[in-house]
Enzyme design. Sequence first.
Site: not given
Length: 290
Positions: A79, A137-138, A177
């Site tokens: 999205d 997702e937003e 990381r």
Amino acid sequence: MIDIKKLVYEHKDLITKIRRDLHRIPETAYTEAKTSAYVADYLKSEKLEVQTEIAQYGVVGLLKTGKPGPTLMIRADMDALPILEKTGHAFTSTHPGRMHACGHDAHMTMVLGAATAINKIKGNLRGNLKFLFQPAEEGPGGAKPMIEAGVMENPRVDYSVGCHVYPDLPEGVIGVRSGPVMAAVDQFDLRIIGKGGHGAMPHHCVDALEIGCQVINALQRVVSRQINPLQPTVVTIGSFHAGSAFNVIAGEAEISGTTRTFDREIWNSWKERIEKIIRGCVNLWAQRMS
């Protein structure tokens, strides 16, 4: 030895085209019809098994090597954001008021590019690969509905990976990381209902704008005075709307913001913290009016 980097660079022009195609058709959460169709058609052109309409617009492409082994899922979000694009690029958004400003066009391109490259060397691999494209997702949270729809099964996913663009890294560099990289994010929306009136008679009103200012100031002090400084935490107010005229005291105010943290205990405490602050500010005004 297979040179993956060389294989990817052989498709550089295609990958660039895909990203620009997707950038032109940004769609916000749960409206990703064109995006979903583009992704599905591409995966089908690679002869993958394709599932569509998962949690509305989710797509999964399955690549089977025909040899026993684990199943790896590679995930991208789909999205866009409700932002007007003013870049002036040739591939600028064709959907006014919507833009791929968070990089989801690049994320989808990475996964489609990976599907293309991996498909060329599947004879050297074992197990299965799932290429997953998640809507919403937003904000709304499209991952949970897709999981509930069974995307982690048939075949069962053993490992899942994804990546996110990061503009602070130079081109060609991948940042890795141990431990968490992206914070847990939540959105909050507040509505303060006061009592509007004439600007010349504030004593007859309950100024929602003033209360809103107090709430915002108090929220800004959560991180500086309530949270352990060794725990990275952010409270951001992104929207504050109140009032309609220069001489009218606002009867309502609306505030929207976001919280971000890496700490689960802090994450679980946001609702109580925010409600406590609002209640305190509102009760203070109630005492003034009594």
